[in-house]
Write a protein that holds these residues in place. Sequence first.
Motif, mmCIF file in Angstrom:
data_model
loop_
_atom_site.group_PDB
_atom_site.id
_atom_site.type_symbol
_atom_site.label_atom_id
_atom_site.label_comp_id
_atom_site.label_asym_id
_atom_site.label_seq_id
_atom_site.Cartn_x
_atom_site.Cartn_y
_atom_site.Cartn_z
ATOM 1 N N UNK A 30 0.837 -1.203 0.000
ATOM 2 C CA UNK A 30 0.000 0.000 0.000
ATOM 3 C C UNK A 30 0.869 1.249 0.000
ATOM 4 N N UNK A 31 1.890 1.263 0.841
ATOM 5 C CA UNK A 31 2.795 2.408 0.904
ATOM 6 C C UNK A 31 3.466 2.653 -0.448
ATOM 7 N N UNK A 32 3.996 1.591 -1.041
ATOM 8 C CA UNK A 32 4.694 1.748 -2.332
ATOM 9 C C UNK A 32 3.760 2.275 -3.411
ATOM 10 N N UNK A 33 2.577 1.708 -3.500
ATOM 11 C CA UNK A 33 1.656 2.154 -4.541
ATOM 12 C C UNK A 33 1.136 3.561 -4.276
ATOM 13 N N UNK A 34 0.972 3.918 -3.018
ATOM 14 C CA UNK A 34 0.454 5.248 -2.697
ATOM 15 C C UNK A 34 1.523 6.335 -2.790
ATOM 16 N N UNK A 35 2.751 6.040 -2.348
ATOM 17 C CA UNK A 35 3.747 7.100 -2.203
ATOM 18 C C UNK A 35 5.012 6.946 -3.057
ATOM 19 N N UNK A 36 5.310 5.762 -3.517
ATOM 20 C CA UNK A 36 6.568 5.553 -4.243
ATOM 21 C C UNK A 36 6.396 5.507 -5.759
ATOM 22 N N UNK A 37 5.268 4.978 -6.218
ATOM 23 C CA UNK A 37 5.011 4.900 -7.652
ATOM 24 C C UNK A 37 4.155 6.097 -8.036
ATOM 25 N N UNK A 38 4.674 6.887 -8.941
ATOM 26 C CA UNK A 38 3.987 8.103 -9.349
ATOM 27 C C UNK A 38 2.663 7.778 -10.035
ATOM 28 N N UNK A 39 1.635 8.557 -9.700
ATOM 29 C CA UNK A 39 0.335 8.409 -10.349
ATOM 30 C C UNK A 39 0.262 9.396 -11.498
ATOM 31 N N UNK A 40 -0.003 8.860 -12.671
ATOM 32 C CA UNK A 40 -0.134 9.721 -13.851
ATOM 33 C C UNK A 40 -1.563 9.650 -14.359
ATOM 34 N N UNK A 41 -1.989 10.680 -15.044
ATOM 35 C CA UNK A 41 -3.332 10.673 -15.614
ATOM 36 C C UNK A 41 -3.306 9.891 -16.922
ATOM 37 N N UNK A 42 -4.444 9.388 -17.302
ATOM 38 C CA UNK A 42 -4.540 8.646 -18.562
ATOM 39 C C UNK A 42 -4.170 9.561 -19.729
ATOM 40 N N UNK A 43 -4.484 10.846 -19.603
ATOM 41 C CA UNK A 43 -4.177 11.801 -20.661
ATOM 42 C C UNK A 43 -2.662 11.970 -20.814
ATOM 43 N N UNK A 44 -1.942 12.135 -19.695
ATOM 44 C CA UNK A 44 -0.488 12.299 -19.779
ATOM 45 C C UNK A 44 0.166 11.012 -20.256
ATOM 46 N N UNK A 45 -0.451 9.882 -19.961
ATOM 47 C CA UNK A 45 0.062 8.601 -20.445
ATOM 48 C C UNK A 45 -0.007 8.568 -21.975
ATOM 49 N N UNK A 46 -1.116 9.055 -22.534
ATOM 50 C CA UNK A 46 -1.258 9.107 -23.988
ATOM 51 C C UNK A 46 -0.269 10.091 -24.593
ATOM 52 N N UNK A 47 -0.050 11.237 -23.933
ATOM 53 C CA UNK A 47 0.901 12.220 -24.448
ATOM 54 C C UNK A 47 2.315 11.661 -24.443
ATOM 55 N N UNK A 48 2.684 10.927 -23.374
ATOM 56 C CA UNK A 48 4.017 10.324 -23.294
ATOM 57 C C UNK A 48 4.189 9.240 -24.353
ATOM 58 N N UNK A 49 3.110 8.597 -24.730
ATOM 59 C CA UNK A 49 3.172 7.560 -25.757
ATOM 60 C C UNK A 49 3.556 8.165 -27.097
ATOM 61 N N UNK A 50 3.137 9.419 -27.337
ATOM 62 C CA UNK A 50 3.417 10.081 -28.621
ATOM 63 C C UNK A 50 4.871 10.487 -28.748
ATOM 64 N N UNK A 51 5.612 10.550 -27.637
ATOM 65 C CA UNK A 51 7.006 11.000 -27.681
ATOM 66 C C UNK A 51 7.875 10.038 -28.422
#
Length: 135
Positions: free
Chosen positions: A114-135
């Motif tokens: 729970x700690x790792x998923x909440x605080x260690x792994x960055x949460x990104x929006x689905x929109x930014x995920x799509x933008x990063x895919x275009x790079x």
Amino acid sequence: MKIKQALFVTAGCLCLALGTIGVFLPILPTVPFYLLTVFFFAHSSERLHTWFLGTKLYEKHLASFVRGKGMTLQTKISIMILVTLLMGFGFFMMAKKGLWLPCSILAVIWLAHVYCFAFRIKTISAKSKEENHDE
């Protein structure tokens, strides 16, 4: 084909199938199975590994995490639900037998997840995920 290589290809195909089923069934986590697919294909067949890295499944569900950019909230939640269900079942079965030390260890491991998923792994929006895919 060596036995170890054949086992890795088989395990990779199984994980790919389970991950793909997880795309449609929310109870199965997609990301962990795809991570295992990458691992098994990388250790068994360069051709399969390269093929999987080029698929839309990999790009949609895993590429941003592998690049260190994070996971979507939906992905994090689906993984944590499955982890909680599986660990909860194990906890319940051990508690039923009065095995309190293993229950405590499992509870600590769950809290670490729970700690790792909440605080260690960055949460990104689905929109930014799509933008990063275009790079």
